[in-house]
Design an enzyme around this catalytic site. Structure first.
Site, PDB file in Angstrom:
ATOM      1  N   ASN A  57       1.077  -0.999   0.382  1.00  0.00           N
ATOM      2  CA  ASN A  57      -0.018   0.178   0.114  1.00  0.00           C
ATOM      3  C   ASN A  57       0.995   0.756  -0.088  1.00  0.00           C
ATOM      4  O   ASN A  57       2.288   1.089  -0.227  1.00  0.00           O
ATOM      5  CB  ASN A  57      -0.824  -0.092   1.422  1.00  0.00           C
ATOM      6  CG  ASN A  57      -0.643   0.033   2.097  1.00  0.00           C
ATOM      7  OD1 ASN A  57       1.114   0.327   2.989  1.00  0.00           O
ATOM      8  ND2 ASN A  57      -1.074  -0.455   3.702  1.00  0.00           N
ATOM      9  N   ASP A 251      -8.912 -10.014  -0.286  1.00  0.00           N
ATOM     10  CA  ASP A 251      -7.801  -9.407   0.609  1.00  0.00           C
ATOM     11  C   ASP A 251      -8.418  -7.933   0.604  1.00  0.00           C
ATOM     12  O   ASP A 251      -8.160  -6.726   0.989  1.00  0.00           O
ATOM     13  CB  ASP A 251      -6.465  -9.590   1.378  1.00  0.00           C
ATOM     14  CG  ASP A 251      -5.931  -8.847   1.674  1.00  0.00           C
ATOM     15  OD1 ASP A 251      -5.999  -8.809   3.166  1.00  0.00           O
ATOM     16  OD2 ASP A 251      -5.090  -8.047   1.450  1.00  0.00           O
TER      17      ASP A 251
END
Length: 376
Positions: A57, A251
């Site tokens: 991320n 996810d």
């Protein structure tokens, strides 16, 4: 710098690289040499890969879905290899269940992830693969246990994907080891049947937020869906989706739900059992939907459901393919846990799911405390 100094520097660099490579190989050998009690286990497989920016991320934390995908890849390879060691139909090991898995340490960009898989139990038509994930900082040589998981596979014939072939047995170090494996097999079999029995119908798409604006911190505000057309790159040799591809999508959706709820950096903390109820074939449109079910002070439980809709064989209709519960935590800029905003419950169904989630949370907490006491 003269030629001699340059050559010496090259030699030193090569020596360091060889040292790291040797240590990495030893990590994987050590992970697979025994089952924690010094006993030799079944067939093994190891894979390693450096984590890149695409795997993480914006804060540099590697997505849990990437780790889950690597875990499934290693498990599928060792399972498929083992199931093709006997004469008969060639087959592929298909994932049917992932037991609860804990994300023990965060993984970051630039670290090398070593995934080690070992077959620990075989029944007539299924096998258990236990996997450990080690993350290595290649600059310092520091290593940490990032994840442990147990997966169950069944071998599907390449000639007829609906045919489950027999699994070659493995040798156990002791009758006790085999008996423990049998107990795990019976337990997961019962849980899979119970989960399948209470499956809901395929979920309708969430309403457009612009049409029906939702209040913050409600289930409806953060509920999210992802639609994906299954292509050739997502599939095995027999045109069915890899379990790891599905888990990665799950996810991602769970992460969107968690981020919308708390508006901070979030990471996967654990995943309850992932049950693969039906296969997903190439050409299907999959809808992955995530919704909050329970929130504690420091964690969020998110139910993720995967529905598949065949584009060509429309008569088969939309069906539930996979289900699981993901747990996420919120982190500050120093990767320390933050408090999570409380969830605002609306209606009896949400209250029911909240109470069920709370029961799972308390049960898992009790298990962790018992395990901690046992280790002490």
């Amino acid at each position: 710098m003269d030629c001699k100094e340059g050559a010496d520097q090259v030699d030193k660099t090569v020596a360091v690289m060889e040292k790291h490579r040797s240590e990495s190989q030893q990590i994987c050998r050590d992970l697979c040499k025994d089952g924690g009690d010094g006993s030799k286990l079944g067939p093994t497989f190891q894979l390693s890969r450096v984590m890149l920016p695409d795997d993480a991320n914006i804060m540099g934390n590697v997505h849990g879905g990437i780790i889950l995908k690597m875990i499934e890849e290693a498990g599928s390879i060792v399972g498929t290899r083992h199931c093709n060691t006997q004469n008969g139909d060639r087959c592929l090991a298909a994932l049917v269940r992932v037991e609860k898995t804990e994300f023990l340490s965060p993984v970051f960009i630039g670290e090398v992830v070593h995934v080690s898989a070992v077959i620990t139990y075989t029944s007539q038509h299924s096998l258990e693969v236990q996997v450990k994930v080690i993350a290595e900082n290649i600059l310092t040589g520091e290593k940490k246990l990032a994840n442990k998981a147990a997966l169950w596979y069944v071998p599907c014939s390449l000639q007829n994907v609906d045919k489950i072939t027999e699994v070659p047995p493995i040798e156990y170090a002791s009758p006790e080891q085999e008996e423990e494996g049998r107990k795990r097999y019976e337990s997961q079999k019962i849980e899979r049947l119970e989960t399948k029995a209470r499956l809901e119908e395929a979920m309708p798409p969430p309403p457009n937020p612009e049409d029906t604006p939702k209040e913050r911190y409600t289930v409806g505000f953060s509920q999210s869906s992802l639609i994906h057309l299954v292509g050739p790159s997502d599939c095995t040799l027999d045109d069915f989706v890899y379990g790891g591809v599905t888990m990665k999508l799950m996810d991602e959706v769970a992460g969107i739900v968690a981020a919308r709820h708390c508006n901070t950096n979030i990471v996967t903390a654990s995943v309850d059992a992932i049950n693969f109820h039906r296969k997903i074939k190439k050409g299907c449109v999959v809808t992955v939907t995530g919704r909050l079910t329970f929130v504690s002070n420091r964690s969020m439980e998110i139910e993720v459901l995967v529905d598949a809709d065949p584009l060509v064989e429309k008569e088969k209709g939309k069906y539930r393919a996979v289900s699981a519960f993901f747990t996420f935590i919120s982190l500050d800029k120093e990767n320390k846990p933050l408090n999570v905003p409380p969830l605002k419950i609306e209606g009896e169904e949400e209250q029911k799911r909240f109470e069920e989630g709370k029961a799972r949370y308390l049960q898992n907490k009790a298990k962790r405390l018992a395990e901690k006491e046992r280790q002490q």
